[in-house]
Design a protein around this motif. Structure first.
Motif, PDB file in Angstrom:
ATOM      1  N   LYS A  16       0.835  -1.207   0.000  1.00 29.77           N
ATOM      2  CA  LYS A  16       0.000   0.000   0.000  1.00 29.77           C
ATOM      3  C   LYS A  16       0.867   1.252   0.000  1.00 29.77           C
ATOM      4  O   LYS A  16       0.578   2.216  -0.711  1.00 29.77           O
ATOM      5  N   ILE A  17       1.926   1.225   0.815  1.00 30.19           N
ATOM      6  CA  ILE A  17       2.837   2.384   0.871  1.00 30.19           C
ATOM      7  C   ILE A  17       3.482   2.606  -0.492  1.00 30.19           C
ATOM      8  O   ILE A  17       3.569   3.744  -0.966  1.00 30.19           O
ATOM      9  N   GLU A  18       3.905   1.527  -1.123  1.00 24.66           N
ATOM     10  CA  GLU A  18       4.508   1.633  -2.451  1.00 24.66           C
ATOM     11  C   GLU A  18       3.504   2.184  -3.461  1.00 24.66           C
ATOM     12  O   GLU A  18       3.855   3.004  -4.321  1.00 24.66           O
ATOM     13  N   ALA A  19       2.254   1.758  -3.367  1.00 25.15           N
ATOM     14  CA  ALA A  19       1.216   2.250  -4.276  1.00 25.15           C
ATOM     15  C   ALA A  19       0.979   3.741  -4.052  1.00 25.15           C
ATOM     16  O   ALA A  19       0.839   4.513  -5.016  1.00 25.15           O
ATOM     17  N   ILE A  20       0.967   4.151  -2.794  1.00 25.09           N
ATOM     18  CA  ILE A  20       0.769   5.579  -2.481  1.00 25.09           C
ATOM     19  C   ILE A  20       1.944   6.397  -3.010  1.00 25.09           C
ATOM     20  O   ILE A  20       1.764   7.470  -3.598  1.00 25.09           O
ATOM     21  N   LYS A  21       3.163   5.885  -2.795  1.00 23.44           N
ATOM     22  CA  LYS A  21       4.353   6.585  -3.316  1.00 23.44           C
ATOM     23  C   LYS A  21       4.260   6.741  -4.826  1.00 23.44           C
ATOM     24  O   LYS A  21       4.582   7.796  -5.363  1.00 23.44           O
ATOM     25  N   GLU A  22       3.813   5.687  -5.482  1.00 20.77           N
ATOM     26  CA  GLU A  22       3.709   5.714  -6.940  1.00 20.77           C
ATOM     27  C   GLU A  22       2.699   6.761  -7.380  1.00 20.77           C
ATOM     28  O   GLU A  22       2.930   7.488  -8.342  1.00 20.77           O
ATOM     29  N   ILE A  23       1.602   6.864  -6.664  1.00 26.95           N
ATOM     30  CA  ILE A  23       0.569   7.849  -7.010  1.00 26.95           C
ATOM     31  C   ILE A  23       1.075   9.268  -6.784  1.00 26.95           C
ATOM     32  O   ILE A  23       0.925  10.141  -7.633  1.00 26.95           O
ATOM     33  N   ILE A  24       1.713   9.480  -5.627  1.00 27.63           N
ATOM     34  CA  ILE A  24       2.146  10.832  -5.274  1.00 27.63           C
ATOM     35  C   ILE A  24       3.366  11.260  -6.098  1.00 27.63           C
ATOM     36  O   ILE A  24       3.388  12.343  -6.675  1.00 27.63           O
ATOM     37  N   PHE A  25       4.354  10.404  -6.125  1.00 32.37           N
ATOM     38  CA  PHE A  25       5.621  10.797  -6.746  1.00 32.37           C
ATOM     39  C   PHE A  25       5.788  10.259  -8.161  1.00 32.37           C
ATOM     40  O   PHE A  25       6.510  10.845  -8.958  1.00 32.37           O
ATOM     41  N   GLY A  26       5.197   9.158  -8.441  1.00 33.73           N
ATOM     42  CA  GLY A  26       5.174   8.546  -9.765  1.00 33.73           C
ATOM     43  C   GLY A  26       6.432   8.698 -10.590  1.00 33.73           C
ATOM     44  O   GLY A  26       7.444   8.059 -10.345  1.00 33.73           O
ATOM     45  N   GLU A  27       6.345   9.547 -11.581  1.00 29.06           N
ATOM     46  CA  GLU A  27       7.442   9.744 -12.533  1.00 29.06           C
ATOM     47  C   GLU A  27       8.693  10.311 -11.872  1.00 29.06           C
ATOM     48  O   GLU A  27       9.799  10.027 -12.303  1.00 29.06           O
ATOM     49  N   ASN A  28       8.507  11.124 -10.842  1.00 30.51           N
ATOM     50  CA  ASN A  28       9.662  11.732 -10.178  1.00 30.51           C
ATOM     51  C   ASN A  28      10.605  10.670  -9.613  1.00 30.51           C
ATOM     52  O   ASN A  28      11.820  10.761  -9.752  1.00 30.51           O
ATOM     53  N   ILE A  29      10.045   9.663  -8.966  1.00 27.04           N
ATOM     54  CA  ILE A  29      10.867   8.599  -8.387  1.00 27.04           C
ATOM     55  C   ILE A  29      11.582   7.834  -9.490  1.00 27.04           C
ATOM     56  O   ILE A  29      12.773   7.535  -9.384  1.00 27.04           O
ATOM     57  N   LYS A  30      10.870   7.530 -10.556  1.00 23.66           N
ATOM     58  CA  LYS A  30      11.498   6.805 -11.661  1.00 23.66           C
ATOM     59  C   LYS A  30      12.643   7.619 -12.259  1.00 23.66           C
ATOM     60  O   LYS A  30      13.712   7.088 -12.574  1.00 23.66           O
ATOM     61  N   GLU A  31      12.422   8.923 -12.395  1.00 25.00           N
ATOM     62  CA  GLU A  31      13.456   9.794 -12.951  1.00 25.00           C
ATOM     63  C   GLU A  31      14.663   9.881 -12.000  1.00 25.00           C
ATOM     64  O   GLU A  31      15.806   9.804 -12.438  1.00 25.00           O
TER      65      GLU A  31
END
Length: 113
Positions: A16-31
Protein backbone atom coordinates in the motif's frame (compact mmCIF):
# COMPACT_ATOMS: atom_id res chain seq x y z
CA UNK A 1 -2.73 -12.36 15.73
CA UNK A 2 -0.08 -14.91 14.98
CA UNK A 3 3.24 -14.29 13.23
CA UNK A 4 2.02 -15.38 9.81
CA UNK A 5 -0.88 -12.93 9.92
CA UNK A 6 1.46 -10.15 11.11
CA UNK A 7 3.79 -10.89 8.23
CA UNK A 8 0.92 -10.78 5.71
CA UNK A 9 -0.31 -7.48 7.18
CA UNK A 10 3.22 -6.07 7.00
CA UNK A 11 3.54 -7.09 3.34
CA UNK A 12 0.13 -5.57 2.56
CA UNK A 13 1.12 -2.33 4.29
CA UNK A 14 4.36 -2.21 2.33
CA UNK A 15 2.45 -2.74 -0.91
CA UNK A 16 0.00 0.00 0.00
CA UNK A 17 2.84 2.38 0.87
CA UNK A 18 4.51 1.63 -2.45
CA UNK A 19 1.22 2.25 -4.28
CA UNK A 20 0.77 5.58 -2.48
CA UNK A 21 4.35 6.59 -3.32
CA UNK A 22 3.71 5.71 -6.94
CA UNK A 23 0.57 7.85 -7.01
CA UNK A 24 2.15 10.83 -5.27
CA UNK A 25 5.62 10.80 -6.75
CA UNK A 26 5.17 8.55 -9.77
CA UNK A 27 7.44 9.74 -12.53
CA UNK A 28 9.66 11.73 -10.18
CA UNK A 29 10.87 8.60 -8.39
CA UNK A 30 11.50 6.81 -11.66
CA UNK A 31 13.46 9.79 -12.95
CA UNK A 32 15.44 10.07 -9.73
CA UNK A 33 16.19 6.35 -9.78
CA UNK A 34 17.36 6.63 -13.40
CA UNK A 35 19.59 9.62 -12.60
CA UNK A 36 20.93 7.81 -9.56
CA UNK A 37 21.73 4.77 -11.68
CA UNK A 38 23.42 6.97 -14.29
CA UNK A 39 25.42 8.66 -11.55
CA UNK A 40 26.55 5.28 -10.16
CA UNK A 41 27.70 4.24 -13.63
CA UNK A 42 29.57 7.54 -14.09
CA UNK A 43 31.26 7.18 -10.70
CA UNK A 44 32.37 3.65 -11.57
CA UNK A 45 33.76 4.84 -14.91
CA UNK A 46 35.67 7.62 -13.13
CA UNK A 47 37.04 5.08 -10.62
CA UNK A 48 38.18 2.82 -13.44
CA UNK A 49 39.88 5.70 -15.25
CA UNK A 50 41.55 6.83 -12.03
CA UNK A 51 42.78 3.31 -11.33
CA UNK A 52 44.24 3.10 -14.83
CA UNK A 53 45.91 6.49 -14.42
CA UNK A 54 47.38 5.49 -11.05
CA UNK A 55 48.69 2.21 -12.47
CA UNK A 56 50.21 3.97 -15.49
CA UNK A 57 51.82 6.61 -13.26
CA UNK A 58 53.18 3.89 -10.97
CA UNK A 59 54.77 2.09 -13.92
CA UNK A 60 56.30 5.32 -15.23
CA UNK A 61 57.72 6.14 -11.81
CA UNK A 62 59.19 2.66 -11.44
CA UNK A 63 60.77 2.98 -14.89
CA UNK A 64 62.19 6.43 -14.05
CA UNK A 65 63.60 5.17 -10.76
CA UNK A 66 65.24 2.23 -12.51
CA UNK A 67 66.76 4.53 -15.14
CA UNK A 68 68.10 6.79 -12.39
CA UNK A 69 69.60 3.79 -10.57
CA UNK A 70 71.26 2.58 -13.77
CA UNK A 71 72.63 6.06 -14.48
CA UNK A 72 73.95 6.35 -10.93
CA UNK A 73 75.64 2.96 -11.19
CA UNK A 74 77.29 3.98 -14.47
CA UNK A 75 78.50 7.23 -12.95
CA UNK A 76 79.85 5.48 -9.86
CA UNK A 77 81.68 2.94 -11.99
CA UNK A 78 83.15 5.74 -14.08
CA UNK A 79 84.28 7.53 -10.92
CA UNK A 80 85.86 4.30 -9.57
CA UNK A 81 87.80 3.87 -12.80
CA UNK A 82 88.93 7.50 -12.76
CA UNK A 83 90.04 7.21 -9.11
CA UNK A 84 91.96 4.02 -9.87
CA UNK A 85 93.76 5.77 -12.73
CA UNK A 86 94.59 8.77 -10.55
CA UNK A 87 95.87 6.54 -7.74
CA UNK A 88 97.98 4.71 -10.27
CA UNK A 89 99.36 8.03 -11.55
CA UNK A 90 100.00 9.19 -8.00
CA UNK A 91 101.84 5.97 -7.24
CA UNK A 92 103.89 6.40 -10.40
CA UNK A 93 104.69 9.98 -9.40
CA UNK A 94 105.82 8.80 -5.97
CA UNK A 95 108.10 6.24 -7.59
CA UNK A 96 109.58 8.92 -9.81
CA UNK A 97 110.30 11.08 -6.76
CA UNK A 98 112.11 8.19 -5.10
CA UNK A 99 114.14 7.58 -8.21
CA UNK A 100 114.91 11.28 -8.44
CA UNK A 101 116.00 11.31 -4.80
CA UNK A 102 118.23 8.30 -5.35
CA UNK A 103 119.76 9.91 -8.44
CA UNK A 104 120.46 13.07 -6.43
CA UNK A 105 122.13 10.99 -3.74
CA UNK A 106 124.26 9.26 -6.37
CA UNK A 107 125.22 12.64 -7.89
CA UNK A 108 126.11 13.92 -4.44
CA UNK A 109 128.28 10.86 -3.76
CA UNK A 110 129.97 11.22 -7.14
CA UNK A 111 130.69 14.87 -6.45
CA UNK A 112 132.20 14.05 -3.09
CA UNK A 113 134.45 11.39 -4.54
Amino acid sequence: MNKAEEKINSVEKDQKIEAIKEIIFGENIKEIEKEFGDTKVLIQQQRDQLSQFIEQTKKELEKSIQLMKDDMNRQMESMREEMSQRFSQLHDSSADRRQLGKMLEDIGKNLQA
